[in-house]
Design a protein around this motif. Structure first.
Motif, short mmCIF file in Angstrom:
data_model
loop_
_atom_site.label_atom_id
_atom_site.label_comp_id
_atom_site.label_asym_id
_atom_site.label_seq_id
_atom_site.Cartn_x
_atom_site.Cartn_y
_atom_site.Cartn_z
N CYS A 33 0.83 -1.20 0.00
CA CYS A 33 0.00 0.00 0.00
C CYS A 33 0.86 1.26 0.00
N ARG A 34 1.94 1.24 0.73
CA ARG A 34 2.81 2.41 0.83
C ARG A 34 3.46 2.77 -0.51
N LYS A 35 3.51 1.84 -1.43
CA LYS A 35 4.05 2.14 -2.76
C LYS A 35 3.12 3.08 -3.53
N HIS A 36 1.85 3.12 -3.12
CA HIS A 36 0.84 3.83 -3.90
C HIS A 36 0.23 5.03 -3.18
N ILE A 37 0.35 5.07 -1.86
CA ILE A 37 -0.13 6.22 -1.10
C ILE A 37 0.84 6.47 0.05
N GLN A 38 1.37 7.67 0.10
CA GLN A 38 2.38 8.00 1.12
C GLN A 38 1.79 8.69 2.34
N THR A 39 0.53 9.09 2.28
CA THR A 39 -0.05 9.88 3.36
C THR A 39 -0.99 9.10 4.28
N ALA A 40 -1.24 7.84 3.98
CA ALA A 40 -2.19 7.06 4.78
C ALA A 40 -1.58 6.66 6.12
N THR A 41 -2.45 6.47 7.10
CA THR A 41 -2.05 5.82 8.34
C THR A 41 -2.66 4.42 8.34
N TYR A 42 -2.07 3.53 9.16
CA TYR A 42 -2.46 2.12 9.12
C TYR A 42 -2.91 1.66 10.50
N MET A 43 -4.09 1.07 10.52
CA MET A 43 -4.68 0.59 11.76
C MET A 43 -4.61 -0.93 11.82
N TRP A 44 -4.02 -1.43 12.89
CA TRP A 44 -4.09 -2.85 13.23
C TRP A 44 -5.21 -3.00 14.24
N SER A 45 -6.18 -3.87 13.94
CA SER A 45 -7.43 -3.83 14.70
C SER A 45 -7.90 -5.22 15.13
N PRO A 46 -7.35 -5.75 16.23
CA PRO A 46 -7.82 -7.02 16.76
C PRO A 46 -9.18 -6.87 17.45
N LYS A 47 -9.79 -7.99 17.75
CA LYS A 47 -11.08 -7.94 18.45
C LYS A 47 -10.88 -7.68 19.94
N GLY A 48 -9.76 -8.14 20.48
CA GLY A 48 -9.50 -7.92 21.90
C GLY A 48 -9.44 -9.19 22.71
N ASN A 49 -9.20 -10.33 22.05
CA ASN A 49 -9.08 -11.60 22.75
C ASN A 49 -7.71 -11.73 23.41
N PRO A 50 -7.55 -12.64 24.38
CA PRO A 50 -6.31 -12.71 25.16
C PRO A 50 -5.03 -12.86 24.34
N GLU A 51 -5.10 -13.53 23.18
CA GLU A 51 -3.90 -13.78 22.39
C GLU A 51 -3.62 -12.68 21.37
N LEU A 52 -4.27 -11.54 21.49
CA LEU A 52 -4.15 -10.51 20.45
C LEU A 52 -2.71 -10.06 20.22
N VAL A 53 -1.89 -9.99 21.27
CA VAL A 53 -0.53 -9.47 21.09
C VAL A 53 0.31 -10.37 20.18
N ASP A 54 -0.06 -11.64 20.05
CA ASP A 54 0.69 -12.54 19.19
C ASP A 54 0.58 -12.14 17.72
N PHE A 55 -0.48 -11.40 17.39
CA PHE A 55 -0.73 -11.01 16.00
C PHE A 55 -0.16 -9.63 15.66
N TYR A 56 0.45 -8.97 16.62
CA TYR A 56 0.94 -7.60 16.38
C TYR A 56 2.08 -7.61 15.37
N PRO A 57 1.95 -6.86 14.26
CA PRO A 57 2.94 -6.94 13.18
C PRO A 57 4.17 -6.05 13.36
N GLY A 58 4.21 -5.25 14.42
CA GLY A 58 5.38 -4.40 14.66
C GLY A 58 5.11 -2.93 14.45
N ASP A 59 5.81 -2.10 15.21
CA ASP A 59 5.59 -0.66 15.17
C ASP A 59 5.80 -0.06 13.78
N GLU A 60 6.69 -0.65 13.01
CA GLU A 60 6.98 -0.11 11.67
C GLU A 60 5.76 -0.16 10.76
N PHE A 61 4.81 -1.04 11.08
CA PHE A 61 3.67 -1.25 10.20
C PHE A 61 2.35 -0.79 10.81
#
Length: 254
Positions: A189-217
């Motif tokens: 996506c960043r190749k095509h739009i430089q101004t967007a922000t990106y939301m990582w949006s889990p539901k909130g279950n106990p294992e949610l942190v395992d899916f976190y893709p990293g601050d860079e993303f």
């Protein structure tokens, strides 16, 4: 459904009231959901139920296909849902014009499938296709169209990946597979739009942190908060406040 938006840097929270519509059969290209029509009512019939806001309040937004918040100056976010297959992306311009007229930003939830259940591939096929680059063009098309918009844009890709209720194909992936897929899609996506922000949006279950893709993303973290008074009374013995419903998932996110 309430989607909480928390900026990592300031821990500020913005609130987007969103209704998740059920997907049905689609005979032609789908339009993004959430775009009010020209005939939508500009007056909400349930104005007395809206949150009371002040200058110090969190930002309020809405998934509002009927235009109930059309004249609400306190609504700052317009929330849309779209699939990345079989979709008429040109209709995003309509949503953009609507948002610009009201000084709002756009929150675009991109669901990596078709809304026609007969056209969907299996969960494993979808993941394999994403990792092999076969869906790069789908993400590129969405982001290229978003780059043409005048409103500030937040991209929310493949939400509630930590859910286990079989609602979403991508919720069946292992955490490391989801992280890799999410990272690839943000990179594309960043190749095509430089101004967007990106939301990582889990539901909130106990294992949610395992899916976190990293601050860079991730620029923004979203949590889903559901409220049903009958359920609260049966399960908790009382109607929960918004804070009580939000807190478990929020604390899991650190």
């Amino acid at each position: 459904m309430n989607t909480i938006i928390s900026k990592k840097t300031s821990r500020a929270i913005a609130l987007s009231i969103a209704t998740l519509a059920l997907s049905g059969a689609v005979l032609a290209a789908s339009n993004p959901r959430g775009i009010p029509s020209a005939t939508s009512s500009a007056k909400a019939p349930f104005a007395d139920k809206r949150p009371i806001t002040t200058q110090a309040s969190i930002d309020l937004g809405a998934y509002d296909p009927h235009g109930d918040f059309g004249n609400d100056a306190d609504s700052k976010i317009e929330h849309l849902f779209l699939p990345w297959e079989d979709v008429d992306l040109s209709s995003l311009v309509i949503a953009d014009e609507y948002a610009v007229q009201r000084g709002r930003s756009l929150l675009i939830t991109v669901e990596p499938w078709s809304w026609d259940v007969d056209w969907r591939v299996t969960s494993d096929e979808l993941l394999a296709g994403i990792l092999a680059g076969r869906y790069d063009a789908n993400m590129a098309a969405v982001c290229s169209e978003a780059a043409k918009l005048k409103s500030p844009v937040t991209i929310r890709w493949a939400q509630e990946m930590d859910e286990t209720d079989n609602q979403f194909s991508w919720a069946h992936w292992a955490p490391d597979s989801y992280r890799t897929a999410y990272q690839r899609m943000v990179t594309e996506c960043r190749k095509h739009i430089q101004t967007a922000t990106y939301m990582w949006s889990p539901k909130g279950n106990p294992e949610l942190v395992d899916f976190y893709p990293g601050d860079e993303f991730v620029d923004v973290v979203g949590l889903s908060v559901f409220g049903l008074q009958d359920y609260d009374r049966a399960t908790f013995g009382k109607e929960r406040t918004f804070t009580e419903a939000l807190e478990p998932g929020y604390r899991l996110g650190g």
